[in-house]
Structures are given as C-alpha cells and as structure tokens.
Design an enzyme around this catalytic site. Structure first.
Site, PDB file in Angstrom:
ATOM      1  N   HIS A  17      47.164  41.884  44.096  1.00 18.96           N
ATOM      2  CA  HIS A  17      47.384  41.446  42.249  1.00 18.96           C
ATOM      3  C   HIS A  17      48.612  42.111  41.949  1.00 18.96           C
ATOM      4  O   HIS A  17      49.509  41.450  41.415  1.00 18.96           O
ATOM      5  CB  HIS A  17      46.434  41.953  41.431  1.00 18.96           C
ATOM      6  CG  HIS A  17      45.008  41.232  41.641  1.00 18.96           C
ATOM      7  ND1 HIS A  17      43.836  41.771  41.894  1.00 18.96           N
ATOM      8  CD2 HIS A  17      44.577  40.056  41.691  1.00 18.96           C
ATOM      9  CE1 HIS A  17      42.657  41.041  42.029  1.00 18.96           C
ATOM     10  NE2 HIS A  17      43.266  39.944  42.107  1.00 18.96           N
ATOM     11  N   LYS A  41      30.249  34.752  35.604  1.00 17.47           N
ATOM     12  CA  LYS A  41      30.707  35.180  36.920  1.00 17.47           C
ATOM     13  C   LYS A  41      30.247  36.661  37.265  1.00 17.47           C
ATOM     14  O   LYS A  41      30.051  36.962  38.235  1.00 17.47           O
ATOM     15  CB  LYS A  41      32.137  35.163  37.317  1.00 17.47           C
ATOM     16  CG  LYS A  41      32.990  33.949  37.511  1.00 17.47           C
ATOM     17  CD  LYS A  41      34.280  34.436  38.138  1.00 17.47           C
ATOM     18  CE  LYS A  41      34.906  33.045  38.790  1.00 17.47           C
ATOM     19  NZ  LYS A  41      36.278  33.384  39.129  1.00 17.47           N
ATOM     20  N   ARG A  90      47.019  33.090  49.197  1.00 16.93           N
ATOM     21  CA  ARG A  90      46.804  33.918  50.188  1.00 16.93           C
ATOM     22  C   ARG A  90      46.754  33.022  51.707  1.00 16.93           C
ATOM     23  O   ARG A  90      47.499  33.610  52.567  1.00 16.93           O
ATOM     24  CB  ARG A  90      45.485  35.048  50.132  1.00 16.93           C
ATOM     25  CG  ARG A  90      45.786  35.898  49.023  1.00 16.93           C
ATOM     26  CD  ARG A  90      44.228  36.769  48.746  1.00 16.93           C
ATOM     27  NE  ARG A  90      43.551  35.611  48.621  1.00 16.93           N
ATOM     28  CZ  ARG A  90      42.223  35.891  47.921  1.00 16.93           C
ATOM     29  NH1 ARG A  90      41.653  36.960  47.856  1.00 16.93           N
ATOM     30  NH2 ARG A  90      41.273  34.771  47.414  1.00 16.93           N
ATOM     31  N   SER A 128      38.842  40.966  45.903  1.00 17.48           N
ATOM     32  CA  SER A 128      38.010  41.920  45.086  1.00 17.48           C
ATOM     33  C   SER A 128      36.868  41.995  45.536  1.00 17.48           C
ATOM     34  O   SER A 128      36.102  43.068  45.673  1.00 17.48           O
ATOM     35  CB  SER A 128      38.259  41.361  43.552  1.00 17.48           C
ATOM     36  OG  SER A 128      39.630  41.471  43.065  1.00 17.48           O
TER      37      SER A 128
HETATM   38  O1  PNS Z   1      40.375  35.679  39.919  1.00 21.54           O
HETATM   39  P1  PNS Z   1      39.640  34.387  39.782  1.00 21.54           P
HETATM   40  O2  PNS Z   1      38.361  34.531  39.677  1.00 21.54           O
HETATM   41  O3  PNS Z   1      40.027  33.550  41.073  1.00 21.54           O
HETATM   42  O4  PNS Z   1      40.266  33.555  38.488  1.00 21.54           O
HETATM   43  C1  PNS Z   1      39.743  32.407  38.123  1.00 21.54           C
HETATM   44  C2  PNS Z   1      40.332  31.835  36.903  1.00 21.54           C
HETATM   45  C3  PNS Z   1      40.120  33.024  35.864  1.00 21.54           C
HETATM   46  C4  PNS Z   1      41.864  31.634  36.898  1.00 21.54           C
HETATM   47  C5  PNS Z   1      39.539  30.543  36.491  1.00 21.54           C
HETATM   48  O5  PNS Z   1      38.173  30.661  36.609  1.00 21.54           O
HETATM   49  C6  PNS Z   1      40.037  30.218  35.051  1.00 21.54           C
HETATM   50  O6  PNS Z   1      40.967  29.671  34.669  1.00 21.54           O
HETATM   51  N1  PNS Z   1      38.942  30.178  34.216  1.00 21.54           N
HETATM   52  C7  PNS Z   1      39.083  29.965  32.813  1.00 21.54           C
HETATM   53  C8  PNS Z   1      38.128  28.394  32.415  1.00 21.54           C
HETATM   54  C9  PNS Z   1      39.104  27.348  32.788  1.00 21.54           C
HETATM   55  O7  PNS Z   1      40.049  27.286  32.376  1.00 21.54           O
HETATM   56  N2  PNS Z   1      38.624  26.650  33.501  1.00 21.54           N
HETATM   57  C10 PNS Z   1      39.191  25.232  33.841  1.00 21.54           C
HETATM   58  C11 PNS Z   1      40.139  25.431  35.169  1.00 21.54           C
HETATM   59  S1  PNS Z   1      39.566  24.370  36.362  1.00 21.54           S
END
Ligand code: PNS
Length: 164
Positions: A17, A41, A90, A128
């Site tokens: 990150h 989550k 990645r 993570s």
């Molecule tokens: O680190 P991660 O868990 O891969 O991040 C995922 C994240 C936070 C980017 C994604 O879950 C997110 O944007 N969540 C917020 C809800 C949202 O906007 N959902 C619509 C996108 S499909």
C-alpha cells in the site's frame, strides 16, 4: 488541483500500500487515503486503529491525507472534490473484481475516473489477508509491514483466534 482518492480496507496497511501511495503522489496534488469503515467485512482492526496505523505509516508524506469513510466511494470522492480513484493492481487475479468495481463506479458517477498502478514487483504477492494469517501462525512479517503494524498484529492476534 488534482485530488486523488485511494480507497481500501487497509486491514492492515502493508508495504505494498505504501509503495502505491508513493506512486499515486506522482499523479496527484493531494492524495487522500480513504479507509473504509465497512463493518460488513468484519475487519480485524477498528477503523480508528486502521486510520492511526496508516497515519503513522505515512508520517512525513507531504500532500497525503488520511481519512475514514463509510458508504459509497464515489460519494466520498465528490465530498472531498476528488476526480480520480486510485487502486493497485497486483496480478491478473485482481483484475475481475477491479474491472467490475471501476465500471460500477463510473456508472454511479461518470465523473469518477479510476486509475490503476502496479506496485513494485516485490510486493505483488503481498496481501493484508496473508499478513494476518502469517502472524496468527507465528510467522515473521518483518519486511512486509511497518514495525508498529507488526506489533499491533501480534497484540491483536494473541487475543483473537480468528483471522478474517
Ligand atoms: O482494500 P479493499 O478491501 O480491496 O477495498 C475495497 C474498497 C473499499 C475499495 C471497496 O469495497 C469499496 O469501494 N467499498 C465502498 C462501497 C462502494 O463504493 N461500493 C461500490 C463499488 S462496486
């Protein structure tokens, strides 16, 4: 002023990150690391713990701000007057989820552009989730996460048996 939002769970933040933040800074005037609260989550660390860990990991980074958010990323992007969502890619395995998310976010807000950057090769296998598992089973994560994160993981996983 280009405001870029780098959203994620950061549960916990890894060197992968941090590498991406460095790269993101090259394409932004202000980079906002947005830590998703997301109780769905079931993160290992609370959002406050994760924000504190990210802040500490990025101490001294100019033009970087760390905030928490809840709900839709595109809504948060608007709220902070951002135009670009930054995500790391990645491997091919990341692609499907990221592709869907980028197109969904574009649909939700046509003004939201998602940009993908590749982390340095040595971080392409870092996640993570793997970090949590390694610590839970007594492995050494030095070289994958900052020292304060390693300490926090060991403290937390000693009192929690479950790795999410
Ligand atoms: O680190 P991660 O868990 O891969 O991040 C995922 C994240 C936070 C980017 C994604 O879950 C997110 O944007 N969540 C917020 C809800 C949202 O906007 N959902 C619509 C996108 S499909």
């Amino acid at each position: 002023m280009r405001i870029v939002v780098y959203p994620g769970s950061f549960d916990p933040i890894t060197f992968g990150h941090i590498d991406l933040v460095r790269r993101g800074m090259r394409i932004s005037d202000l980079l906002i690391v947005a830590v998703l609260a997301n109780p769905n989550k079931k993160p290992l660390f609370t959002v406050d713990e994760r924000v504190a860990q990210v802040k500490s990991a990025l101490k001294g980074f100019k033009r970087v701000k760390v905030m928490s958010f809840d709900g839709l990323t595109v809504k948060f992007l608007r709220k902070v007057s951002g135009t670009v969502i930054l995500r790391g890619l990645r491997a091919v395995s990341d692609f499907e989820f990221e592709f869907q998310m980028a197109l969904m976010n574009r649909k939700l807000d046509p003004g939201a552009e998602t940009v993908y950057l590749m982390p340095a090769e040595q971080f392409t296998y870092l996640s993570s989730r793997a970090i949590k598992e390694i610590v839970q089973f007594g492995g050494d994560v030095t070289g994958f996460v900052p020292a304060h994160v390693k300490k926090a993981l060991e403290r937390k996983l000693r009192t929690t048996n479950l790795v999410r």
